[in-house]
Design a protein around this motif. Structure first.
Motif: not given
Length: 256
Positions: A12-20
C-alpha cells in the motif's frame, strides 16, 4: 480452469516515490515466480504511479495497480486483501524488501514440505533506506506461535507473517497504527497450524508509519492487549517491557 497464484504480495502506498522502487525491484528479482503483485495506492501526487506502472512487473502483466481514495493504511490493506487471489498473503510496505532473491522459493518449499500450514512466518532485520543493517528485531519469532505468544507484543513482524487468505479477516480500521497486531492475533485464532521458517525473510525499513507514531501505536497496542489478555496482566507485563523500550529508543536516537 484458472490456477490461483501461491502468493499475493501487497504493497500500500501514498507518495512513496522515494521507497517503492526498492520493494518492486526486490519482488522482480525473486527466483520463484508463482505470485501476483498488488499495489494499492491512495491517490499519490508524486511519482509513485509512474514508478509502479513503468516497472518490469507491470509490463509483464504481473503487477496490478490501483489508485483510489482510502481512509488510511489499513483501509488500503483491506482493499488489497479484497483484490488478492493468491493462496497466501504477504504485505510489504514501500521500502521493505525480501532478504534475498531466493526468499519466496524458501517459503514455497517450506509450504510444500509441510502440508500447506495455515500460517508461515519467519525472522526480520531492520535496515535503513540504503539497505544497511541497523539491528536485529527486538523480538525473535518463536518456535511455536499461539495467541498467547502475542501477549509479549508483536512477536512476528507483520511483513514476515504469511497467512492463508482463507483465514485472514479484514483489518480493524478503528485502529490507525496497530491494526496489524490485532489482525495477526485473529489469524492465529483461526489457524489450525503454523510453521516457523527460522531464518531472515524480510528486511524491514526503519521509519514506517508505526515508527513515526510510536507513542500512539503503543497506546493502541496496549488497548488490544487488554482486550485479548486482560487489563491487569497486561499492566504487569508492561513492567518487563521497559528494557525493550529503552533499546528501541536508543535505536531511534542513533538513526535520527
Amino acid at each position: 480452469m484458472t490456477t490461483l497464484p501461491l502468493f499475493s504480495i501487497i504493497t500500500v502506498t501514498r507518495n512513496a516515490a522515494e521507497t517503492l522502487a526498492a520493494t518492486i525491484e526486490s519482488v522482480e528479482s525473486q527466483s520463484f515466480h508463482d505470485f501476483e503483485y498488488i499495489v494499492c495506492d491512495g491517490l499519490s501526487s508524486d511519482r509513485t504511479p509512474e514508478i509502479a506502472l513503468n516497472s518490469n512487473l507491470a509490463k509483464s502483466g504481473n503487477l496490478k495497480f490501483f489508485s483510489e481514495q482510502d481512509s488510511g493504511i489499513y483501509d488500503a490493506m483491506n482493499k488489497g486483501l479484497k483484490r488478492a487471489s493468491g493462496q497466501y498473503l504477504i504485505f510489504l510496505n514501500a521500502g521493505d524488501v525480501f532478504h534475498n532473491d531466493n526468499t519466496l522459493q524458501i517459503i514455497s518449499s517450506s509450504i510444500s514440505n509441510n502440508d500447506s500450514p495455515d500460517i508461515v512466518y519467519g525472522q526480520t532485520e531492520i535496515v535503513d533506506n540504503r539497505g544497511k543493517r541497523l539491528a536485529g528485531r527486538h523480538l525473535i519469532a518463536p518456535k511455536e506461535l499461539t495467541v498467547k505468544s502475542f501477549s509479549n507484543g508483536m512477536v512476528v513482524c507483520h511483513q514476515a507473517f504469511i497467512p492463508k487468505k482463507a483465514i485472514a479477516p479484514n483489518y480493524d480500521t478503528s485502529y490507525r497504527f496497530s491494526a496489524d497486531y490485532k489482525w495477526c492475533i485473529e489469524c492465529v485464532e483461526r489457524a489450525k497450524n503454523s510453521l516457523l521458517i527460522d531464518e531472515i525473510l524480510i528486511d524491514y525499513l526503519f521509519g514506517g508509519v508505526s515508527d513515526k507514531n510510536r507513542l500512539k501505536s503503543l497506546k493502541e497496542r496496549f488497548k488490544i492487549m487488554c482486550q485479548f489478555f486482560g487489563t491487569f496482566p497486561t499492566m504487569l507485563r508492561h513492567i518487563g517491557f521497559i528494557p525493550r523500550f529503552i533499546r528501541r529508543t536508543k535505536l531511534e536516537n542513533n538513526f535520527s
